[in-house]
Write a protein that holds these residues in place. Structure first.
Motif, PDB file in Angstrom:
ATOM      1  N   GLU A 114      50.692  20.500  88.545  1.00 13.86           N
ATOM      2  CA  GLU A 114      50.183  20.216  87.198  1.00 13.86           C
ATOM      3  C   GLU A 114      48.697  20.566  87.088  1.00 13.86           C
ATOM      4  O   GLU A 114      47.867  19.756  86.680  1.00 13.86           O
ATOM      5  CB  GLU A 114      50.422  18.752  86.831  1.00 13.86           C
ATOM      6  CG  GLU A 114      51.888  18.351  86.830  1.00 13.86           C
ATOM      7  CD  GLU A 114      52.103  16.887  86.492  1.00 13.86           C
ATOM      8  OE1 GLU A 114      51.315  16.342  85.687  1.00 13.86           O
ATOM      9  OE2 GLU A 114      53.040  16.291  87.036  1.00 13.86           O
ATOM     10  N   LEU A 115      48.355  21.794  87.486  1.00 14.08           N
ATOM     11  CA  LEU A 115      46.969  22.247  87.386  1.00 14.08           C
ATOM     12  C   LEU A 115      46.520  22.260  85.929  1.00 14.08           C
ATOM     13  O   LEU A 115      47.329  22.427  85.013  1.00 14.08           O
ATOM     14  CB  LEU A 115      46.834  23.649  87.984  1.00 14.08           C
ATOM     15  CG  LEU A 115      47.219  23.786  89.462  1.00 14.08           C
ATOM     16  CD1 LEU A 115      47.061  25.230  89.912  1.00 14.08           C
ATOM     17  CD2 LEU A 115      46.380  22.865  90.329  1.00 14.08           C
ATOM     18  N   ASN A 116      45.231  22.082  85.729  1.00 16.31           N
ATOM     19  CA  ASN A 116      44.670  22.057  84.368  1.00 16.31           C
ATOM     20  C   ASN A 116      44.859  23.438  83.723  1.00 16.31           C
ATOM     21  O   ASN A 116      44.364  24.438  84.247  1.00 16.31           O
ATOM     22  CB  ASN A 116      43.183  21.699  84.422  1.00 16.31           C
ATOM     23  CG  ASN A 116      42.623  21.412  83.046  1.00 16.31           C
ATOM     24  OD1 ASN A 116      43.006  22.038  82.056  1.00 16.31           O
ATOM     25  ND2 ASN A 116      41.714  20.464  82.961  1.00 16.31           N
ATOM     26  N   PRO A 117      45.578  23.524  82.581  1.00 17.73           N
ATOM     27  CA  PRO A 117      45.847  24.834  81.966  1.00 17.73           C
ATOM     28  C   PRO A 117      44.609  25.514  81.404  1.00 17.73           C
ATOM     29  O   PRO A 117      44.653  26.700  81.081  1.00 17.73           O
ATOM     30  CB  PRO A 117      46.845  24.492  80.847  1.00 17.73           C
ATOM     31  CG  PRO A 117      46.615  23.054  80.553  1.00 17.73           C
ATOM     32  CD  PRO A 117      46.210  22.420  81.847  1.00 17.73           C
ATOM     33  N   ASP A 118      43.488  24.780  81.305  1.00 19.65           N
ATOM     34  CA  ASP A 118      42.262  25.343  80.725  1.00 19.65           C
ATOM     35  C   ASP A 118      41.195  25.633  81.769  1.00 19.65           C
ATOM     36  O   ASP A 118      40.058  25.931  81.415  1.00 19.65           O
ATOM     37  CB  ASP A 118      41.693  24.389  79.670  1.00 19.65           C
ATOM     38  CG  ASP A 118      42.681  24.117  78.543  1.00 19.65           C
ATOM     39  OD1 ASP A 118      43.345  25.077  78.108  1.00 19.65           O
ATOM     40  OD2 ASP A 118      42.789  22.959  78.113  1.00 19.65           O
ATOM     41  N   GLU A 119      41.528  25.523  83.057  1.00 25.86           N
ATOM     42  CA  GLU A 119      40.537  25.718  84.111  1.00 25.86           C
ATOM     43  C   GLU A 119      41.010  26.753  85.138  1.00 25.86           C
ATOM     44  O   GLU A 119      42.205  26.995  85.287  1.00 25.86           O
ATOM     45  CB  GLU A 119      40.259  24.398  84.848  1.00 25.86           C
ATOM     46  CG  GLU A 119      39.516  23.366  84.033  1.00 25.86           C
ATOM     47  CD  GLU A 119      39.177  22.128  84.840  1.00 25.86           C
ATOM     48  OE1 GLU A 119      38.549  21.218  84.274  1.00 25.86           O
ATOM     49  OE2 GLU A 119      39.549  22.056  86.036  1.00 25.86           O
TER      50      GLU A 119
ATOM     51  N   THR B 269      41.271  27.537  89.121  1.00 27.85           N
ATOM     52  CA  THR B 269      41.354  26.744  90.353  1.00 27.85           C
ATOM     53  C   THR B 269      41.603  27.659  91.540  1.00 27.85           C
ATOM     54  O   THR B 269      42.431  28.563  91.472  1.00 27.85           O
ATOM     55  CB  THR B 269      42.513  25.721  90.269  1.00 27.85           C
ATOM     56  OG1 THR B 269      42.330  24.878  89.129  1.00 27.85           O
ATOM     57  CG2 THR B 269      42.567  24.868  91.521  1.00 27.85           C
TER      58      THR B 269
ATOM     59  N   GLY C 293      44.511  28.654  84.953  1.00 28.65           N
ATOM     60  CA  GLY C 293      45.407  27.658  84.399  1.00 28.65           C
ATOM     61  C   GLY C 293      46.532  27.418  85.390  1.00 28.65           C
ATOM     62  O   GLY C 293      46.305  27.096  86.560  1.00 28.65           O
TER      63      GLY C 293
ATOM     64  N   LYS D  60      36.342  25.784  88.558  1.00 26.08           N
ATOM     65  CA  LYS D  60      35.989  24.378  88.435  1.00 26.08           C
ATOM     66  C   LYS D  60      36.436  23.540  89.631  1.00 26.08           C
ATOM     67  O   LYS D  60      35.881  22.474  89.876  1.00 26.08           O
ATOM     68  CB  LYS D  60      36.629  23.791  87.171  1.00 26.08           C
ATOM     69  CG  LYS D  60      36.172  24.432  85.874  1.00 26.08           C
ATOM     70  CD  LYS D  60      34.715  24.160  85.605  1.00 26.08           C
ATOM     71  CE  LYS D  60      34.283  24.728  84.248  1.00 26.08           C
ATOM     72  NZ  LYS D  60      32.858  24.527  83.990  1.00 26.08           N
ATOM     73  N   CYS D  61      37.461  24.000  90.341  1.00 26.32           N
ATOM     74  CA  CYS D  61      38.054  23.143  91.371  1.00 26.32           C
ATOM     75  C   CYS D  61      38.559  23.979  92.540  1.00 26.32           C
ATOM     76  O   CYS D  61      39.080  25.072  92.350  1.00 26.32           O
ATOM     77  CB  CYS D  61      39.203  22.335  90.750  1.00 26.32           C
ATOM     78  SG  CYS D  61      39.997  21.182  91.880  1.00 26.32           S
TER      79      CYS D  61
ATOM     80  N   LYS E  98      51.211  14.820  91.146  1.00 26.42           N
ATOM     81  CA  LYS E  98      50.845  13.703  90.274  1.00 26.42           C
ATOM     82  C   LYS E  98      52.044  12.877  89.838  1.00 26.42           C
ATOM     83  O   LYS E  98      51.915  11.702  89.542  1.00 26.42           O
ATOM     84  CB  LYS E  98      50.101  14.243  89.043  1.00 26.42           C
ATOM     85  CG  LYS E  98      48.802  14.940  89.393  1.00 26.42           C
ATOM     86  CD  LYS E  98      48.122  15.521  88.164  1.00 26.42           C
ATOM     87  CE  LYS E  98      46.846  16.252  88.545  1.00 26.42           C
ATOM     88  NZ  LYS E  98      46.190  16.880  87.377  1.00 26.42           N
TER      89      LYS E  98
END
Length: 482
Positions: A175-180, A182, A199, A255-256, A286
């Motif tokens: 469930e990675l952040n779709p707006d970032e 990684t 994303g 970001k990550c 998660k």
């Protein structure tokens, strides 16, 4: 009632098997008994290379042995394939009504891949703005590769129900952040992988192998001196990969950094010097049943892809399935088969209901005629779309002197750069060469931008020695559309 599934992650060294029993209604917080969840590793070194089967008989033997030890009767089988066997890419298209999407995306595949007839592909809608735009995730792989795997698994008594890419399901499962953006670092038996996710979409994947003279990652007998030695070498590799990503993706906003594996990898990742805005954390699921975490156990870095695929199936999330073609013709064929089965059933019953049977047959014939008419309309629409595409390309075409363009590119080269192959065709420049350092490559990319080339990107990068870098670059002209 429960649905049984078994997921096989395909790697060059082993098959990673995740078996689970799923309820018909997903309840992520429910704790299923650990007996219904199992993770196994089947050693197959030398049988598969770069995702291609090299020894079909030996692979079949391994699967048969596993079937005898841990039967999978009644399980739906799913394959998580390596990225070497195909590609995953996102596209932003003009908005299309549902009835036209399959045919339009078929044209997109034909345009992107000249040998599209040899591909199996699928797509997922990532987002749409009605009457404005449509964003899709498209995945494709060679037909012969997937059919070969499916045939081998079928011989072993396992019916393949779905095929996806391991990196694609990892993005969804974590469930990675779709707006970032990684960077995901995953430990392997022979080294570790880097993957850049834009994303949920894996855009770049690279593998760093352990040298045969070194001690493998995760070995209980690694001494602290070995760890420090590896870390220094691999710290430089991570820094080089970050530089590579930045050069290839000017809009990169990392970001990550997530890592998945044992203590040696954790120690390595935490030694890497990163900008303050990048957070470093261990990759975690998660939303996953408690007993599935038990299956991870000591297999962190190895079980994530297979388990992520299982989680996607549990949640019934929209995902790629290369074993299911988005074809209206296929749906029509299935309906014909259902009609034929219904007719055969009526004939076998022979209960004297002749009038009723004639009425049903007439209705079915009418439906077949309607389906044939719809198929004819679909073919007409495809021809019209091809004509429109061809006309649009012709109106956008502009002539250009190839010799002048190549001469401009040649003037950008310095003494550190050697071009081995340079191709210019229909507005696209592709060049392959070698360089003495990374700065020369960056200077070449900047020079192409100044000459008016649109988004020159690094499509290949490898270090053949301490003094030589092999690379390839692709670029397009801003004022050329054909």
């Amino acid at each position: 009632m429960r649905k049984k599934l078994v997921v096989f992650e395909i790697t060059d060294n082993e098959l990673r098997v995740f078996k689970a029993s799923l309820p018909l209604v997903a309840k992520l917080k429910q704790s299923y008994s650990s007996a219904a969840v199992k993770f196994d590793r089947i050693q197959i070194k030398g049988l598969i290379e770069q995702g291609i089967v090299r020894d079909k008989a030996a692979l079949l033997g391994c699967l048969m042995d596993y079937q005898r030890e841990s039967p999978c009767d009644g399980h739906l089988a799913f394959l998580a394939m390596p990225m070497q066997t195909g590609f995953v890419r996102s596209y932003k298209l003009p908005w299309l009504a549902r009835s036209y999407r399959d045919s339009a995306i078929a044209l997109l595949v034909a345009e992107e891949v000249p040998s599209s007839a040899d591909l199996l592909y699928d797509y997922v809608i990532l987002g749409e703005e009605k009457h404005k735009s449509l964003t899709i995730l498209l995945g494709a792989s060679r037909r012969e590769v997937l059919e070969q795997f499916a045939a081998i698994f079928k011989q072993a008594g396992l019916r393949v129900s779905g095929i996806n890419f391991s990196w694609a399901v990892i993005g969804q499962g974590l469930e990675l952040n779709p707006d970032e953006d990684t960077l995901y670092v995953r430990e392997e038996t022979d080294g570790f992988h880097f993957a850049l996710f834009r994303g949920l979409i894996p855009e770049r994947v690279r593998t760093l192998f352990v040298q045969e003279t070194n001690v493998a990652l995760g070995d209980a007998e690694i001494c602290s001196q070995d760890i420090r030695g590896y870390s220094k070498e691999w710290e430089n590799e991570i820094q080089s990969f970050l530089l590579y990503l930045k050069a290839q993706n000017p809009d990169l906003s990392l970001k990550c950094l997530l890592w998945s594996g044992g203590l040696p990898l954790e120690s390595l990742v935490k030694r890497v010097t990163l900008p303050d805005h990048i957070t470093v954390a261990q990759a975690e699921f998660k939303s996953v049943p408690d007993s599935w975490l038990w299956a991870l156990g000591e297999n962190r870095g190895l079980a994530e892809a297979a388990m992520a695929y299982g989680l996607v199936l549990l949640k019934k999330s929209a995902s790629l399935n290369l074993w299911r073609q988005p074809s209206k013709a296929g749906k029509m064929l299935k309906r014909y088969q259902i009609i034929g089965a219904a007719l055969l059933s009526f004939l076998l019953l022979g209960n004297g209901s002749w009038v009723f049977l004639r009425q049903e047959t007439s209705a079915l014939k009418n439906e077949v005629q309607q389906l044939l008419h719809q198929g004819s309309e679909l073919e007409t629409q495809l021809r019209q779309q091809k004509d429109l595409t061809r006309s649009w390309k012709m109106t956008q075409a502009r002539s250009e002197k190839v010799a002048d363009i190549l001469g401009q590119v040649q003037n950008l080269l310095d003494s550190q750069l050697t071009i081995k192959k340079l191709v210019y065709r229909q507005g696209t420049l592709s060049l392959t060469g070698s360089a003495g350092d990374v700065k020369s490559i960056q200077a070449l990319i900047q020079g192409l931008r100044k000459l008016g080339w649109y988004r020159p990107v690094l499509t290949g990068y490898s270090s053949t020695s301490s003094e030589q870098i092999e690379f390839s670059i692709s670029a397009k002209r801003k004022d050329v559309n054909n």
